[in-house]
Design a protein around this motif. Sequence first.
Motif, PDB file in Angstrom:
ATOM      1  N   UNK A 351      40.342  83.537  68.380  1.00 11.38           N
ATOM      2  CA  UNK A 351      41.504  83.588  69.229  1.00 11.38           C
ATOM      3  C   UNK A 351      42.195  82.207  69.596  1.00 11.38           C
ATOM      4  N   UNK A 352      41.209  81.186  69.726  1.00 11.78           N
ATOM      5  CA  UNK A 352      41.897  79.752  69.854  1.00 11.78           C
ATOM      6  C   UNK A 352      42.387  79.302  68.771  1.00 11.78           C
ATOM      7  N   UNK A 353      41.951  79.705  67.290  1.00 11.88           N
ATOM      8  CA  UNK A 353      42.445  79.284  66.225  1.00 11.88           C
ATOM      9  C   UNK A 353      43.994  79.780  66.093  1.00 11.88           C
ATOM     10  N   UNK A 354      44.048  80.983  66.485  1.00 14.06           N
ATOM     11  CA  UNK A 354      45.447  81.716  66.297  1.00 14.06           C
ATOM     12  C   UNK A 354      46.291  81.072  67.129  1.00 14.06           C
ATOM     13  N   UNK A 355      46.105  80.825  68.680  1.00  9.66           N
ATOM     14  CA  UNK A 355      46.820  80.321  69.825  1.00  9.66           C
ATOM     15  C   UNK A 355      47.223  78.791  69.408  1.00  9.66           C
TER      16      UNK A 355
END
Length: 393
Positions: A351-355
Amino acid sequence: MVPAQVPAWAERLSAERQKRLWSQRDLAGHMVQAAPEHARAQFPKRDSIVRRIKDYERGAHKPDEPYRTLYCRVFGLSEEELFAETSTPSFVPELAGGFADAINLLREQWHLLVKRDNLLGPRHTLRGVHEQITLLEGFLESVRGSDRRAVLRLAAQYAESAAWLHEDTGELKEACQWTDQAMNWAYEAGDGLMVTWTMFRRSQQETAQRRPEEVIRLVLSSLRDADRLPAPMRAALLQQHAHGQALNGEERICQQLLDEAHTWAAVTDDGDARAGHGSFCTGAYLEIQRACCWMELGQAARAVSGYEAAMQHLSPVYQRDRGMTLAGLARAYAAIGEPEQAAAVGVDALKIARNSGSTRILTVVTSVDHSLQRYRRLPAVAELHDALTTAAC
């Protein structure tokens, strides 16, 4: 007796402190932190150091040792830059009129972009860095002398940031190009600390390519004048040396270097680099790097414990670092045979990688998914795989 006119060096000490938005008490704390560990117990109380700082900034008398060296460490400047009797290019403001305002604004914008990267990642930061570099390149076409050196110093900071952001997005060729540009600008400006910091950046790039000999060579070159480096920068270089030794399988040396790095670590950081290069290198950051080294050394159980403990103390401003830590933890769980925990943590990291747009995080999470292929029937593992498949679409 206070002189009728405050000397240039005293004004410079005050200006450098205010540029970092530090109170005199803040500066006293940074001085204590920058002192060698064995010397800290002999330091006077904080109030006494604050009184000294007030005297220095009034020009009552010039700092002697050890305060002279500590000033250089915490500000990241040489004795010549700080204590020259006449005004130097490092004194703020360097430029006249609106031009000076523009450069000071770009300095402030750099700190904001650093914090933005730590919170939101390269996806939301890289464009702004390149826009500011374009402005600075335009200035460099028309300025000369001390004005040019001031612009070069700032341009080198932005170029080094571009190098890091491209590295985080997986664009290593561009990262290396911007590291070279930062070094060239820093060298022309006479900014020795930035030259050293670009060598740190190069060593990180060599770590990503798993070249321990180059990592160690670059770090040792950077540490030749270690006593003149600001404490957090020294800590960052030592932990980078530890990574090189971990790549070489040298567990004992690696751990000794990380222990030494703790004696120079930053106490607190707001994520905007106002305390100078390496200010991100807190105790929590170092323990995360220790966990990374444990993984490299094949001791995944120790890595799990290290990641879990260190993450509790990581500042909320370092959201992208949190994602990288979660990805490392997922990899460690997979290595010790805990597929469901690995997958669950991997989803959080994804999720953090995507954001953020961090390819580094995504690469680690993808490797975790591949290592869990035989467990795809487990719901948590299937969820991670589906999330990665969706992300790739």
